[in-house]
Design a protein around this motif. Sequence first.
Motif, short mmCIF file in Angstrom:
data_model
loop_
_atom_site.label_atom_id
_atom_site.label_comp_id
_atom_site.label_asym_id
_atom_site.label_seq_id
_atom_site.Cartn_x
_atom_site.Cartn_y
_atom_site.Cartn_z
N ALA A 1 -17.97 3.71 -7.77
CA ALA A 1 -19.19 3.01 -7.65
C ALA A 1 -18.73 1.69 -7.20
N VAL A 2 -19.41 0.88 -6.25
CA VAL A 2 -18.94 -0.29 -5.62
C VAL A 2 -20.12 -1.23 -5.64
N ILE A 3 -19.95 -2.49 -6.58
CA ILE A 3 -20.80 -3.35 -6.33
C ILE A 3 -20.40 -4.36 -5.03
N LYS A 4 -21.17 -4.38 -4.20
CA LYS A 4 -20.57 -5.00 -2.62
C LYS A 4 -20.84 -6.64 -2.84
N PRO A 5 -20.04 -7.28 -2.13
CA PRO A 5 -19.99 -8.59 -2.09
C PRO A 5 -21.16 -9.36 -1.78
N ASP A 6 -22.31 -8.82 -1.22
CA ASP A 6 -23.69 -9.42 -1.20
C ASP A 6 -24.39 -9.42 -2.49
N THR A 7 -23.76 -8.88 -3.58
CA THR A 7 -24.54 -8.77 -4.88
C THR A 7 -23.54 -9.60 -5.80
N GLN A 8 -23.98 -10.91 -5.86
CA GLN A 8 -23.09 -11.60 -6.84
C GLN A 8 -23.71 -11.93 -8.17
N HIS A 9 -24.68 -10.87 -8.49
CA HIS A 9 -25.47 -11.23 -9.83
C HIS A 9 -24.54 -10.39 -10.77
N LYS A 10 -24.18 -11.19 -11.67
CA LYS A 10 -23.24 -10.39 -12.89
C LYS A 10 -23.97 -9.57 -13.66
N GLY A 11 -25.62 -9.73 -13.40
CA GLY A 11 -26.25 -8.73 -14.64
C GLY A 11 -26.19 -7.17 -14.29
N ILE A 12 -25.52 -7.28 -12.89
CA ILE A 12 -25.70 -5.59 -12.49
C ILE A 12 -24.72 -4.84 -13.29
N ILE A 13 -23.53 -5.42 -13.76
CA ILE A 13 -22.72 -4.48 -14.77
C ILE A 13 -23.29 -4.22 -15.89
N SER A 14 -24.00 -5.21 -16.53
CA SER A 14 -24.81 -5.04 -17.76
C SER A 14 -25.89 -4.04 -17.67
N GLU A 15 -26.48 -4.12 -16.40
CA GLU A 15 -27.44 -3.11 -16.07
C GLU A 15 -27.03 -1.63 -15.90
N ILE A 16 -25.72 -1.51 -15.38
CA ILE A 16 -25.23 -0.37 -15.23
C ILE A 16 -24.84 0.03 -16.55
N HIS B 1 -21.28 -5.34 10.38
CA HIS B 1 -22.53 -6.23 10.26
C HIS B 1 -21.84 -7.42 9.39
N GLY B 2 -22.27 -8.57 9.77
CA GLY B 2 -21.77 -9.58 8.93
C GLY B 2 -20.53 -9.62 8.20
N LEU B 3 -19.64 -8.65 8.51
CA LEU B 3 -18.56 -8.24 7.62
C LEU B 3 -18.61 -8.41 6.29
N PHE B 4 -19.97 -7.70 5.85
CA PHE B 4 -20.45 -8.22 4.46
C PHE B 4 -19.52 -7.11 3.61
N LEU B 5 -18.97 -6.20 3.92
CA LEU B 5 -17.95 -5.48 3.07
C LEU B 5 -16.58 -6.16 2.81
N ARG B 6 -16.41 -6.89 3.92
CA ARG B 6 -15.11 -7.78 3.87
C ARG B 6 -15.19 -9.19 3.60
N SER B 7 -16.56 -9.62 3.12
CA SER B 7 -16.89 -10.95 3.09
C SER B 7 -16.29 -11.63 1.76
N GLY B 8 -16.13 -10.94 0.89
CA GLY B 8 -15.76 -11.28 -0.50
C GLY B 8 -15.20 -10.18 -1.18
N PRO B 9 -15.04 -10.28 -2.52
CA PRO B 9 -14.61 -9.43 -3.68
C PRO B 9 -15.69 -8.34 -3.64
N CYS B 10 -15.20 -7.20 -3.49
CA CYS B 10 -16.14 -5.98 -4.02
C CYS B 10 -15.69 -5.64 -5.43
N THR B 11 -16.50 -5.06 -6.39
CA THR B 11 -16.05 -4.72 -7.82
C THR B 11 -16.14 -3.08 -7.52
N MET B 12 -14.91 -2.57 -7.59
CA MET B 12 -14.74 -1.37 -7.80
C MET B 12 -14.79 -0.78 -9.12
N MET B 13 -15.44 0.40 -9.23
CA MET B 13 -15.62 0.69 -10.52
C MET B 13 -15.49 2.50 -10.63
#
Length: 153
Positions: A10-25, A64-76
Amino acid sequence: FFFPLEDMLAVIKPDTQHKGIISEIRGRGFTISRLKDTVLSREMAEEFYREHRDKPFFSQLINHGLFLRSGPCTMMVLTKDNMLEEWRASMGPTDPSEARQAAPGSLRACFAKEILETAVHGSSNTQHTHQKIQFLFRDISTESATSPAYLYI
């Protein structure tokens, strides 16, 4: 009884910087067995999405906006019984506007911005899962990445 648990990349993409998503998962019953943040190079992004190479939207995935490469992705690596079905349901439809209508509690309904910025990614099948885990977590042997874990109840 032994019930096989399944792994899923599972990947949290860099366009999602909301830390609550890991708690949600975690709150949805997923166990995070591996986690790392990484910035993908263009070559890594192309390899990551290689199964889509011949599809018309491939260049959009990469460019597209280089979004996948625009910042860190959280790989899980997530683990759960009935993993593929559970993760797909938790993500919701790919189109966030559709997710908001059809699955309002899904991760994409809550965190995604638009069709190419879907907040999260999950492999579409077991084969892709194992290939992507091996690609992104090279230190996991093929045997351990493909052999099931078991839960004793």
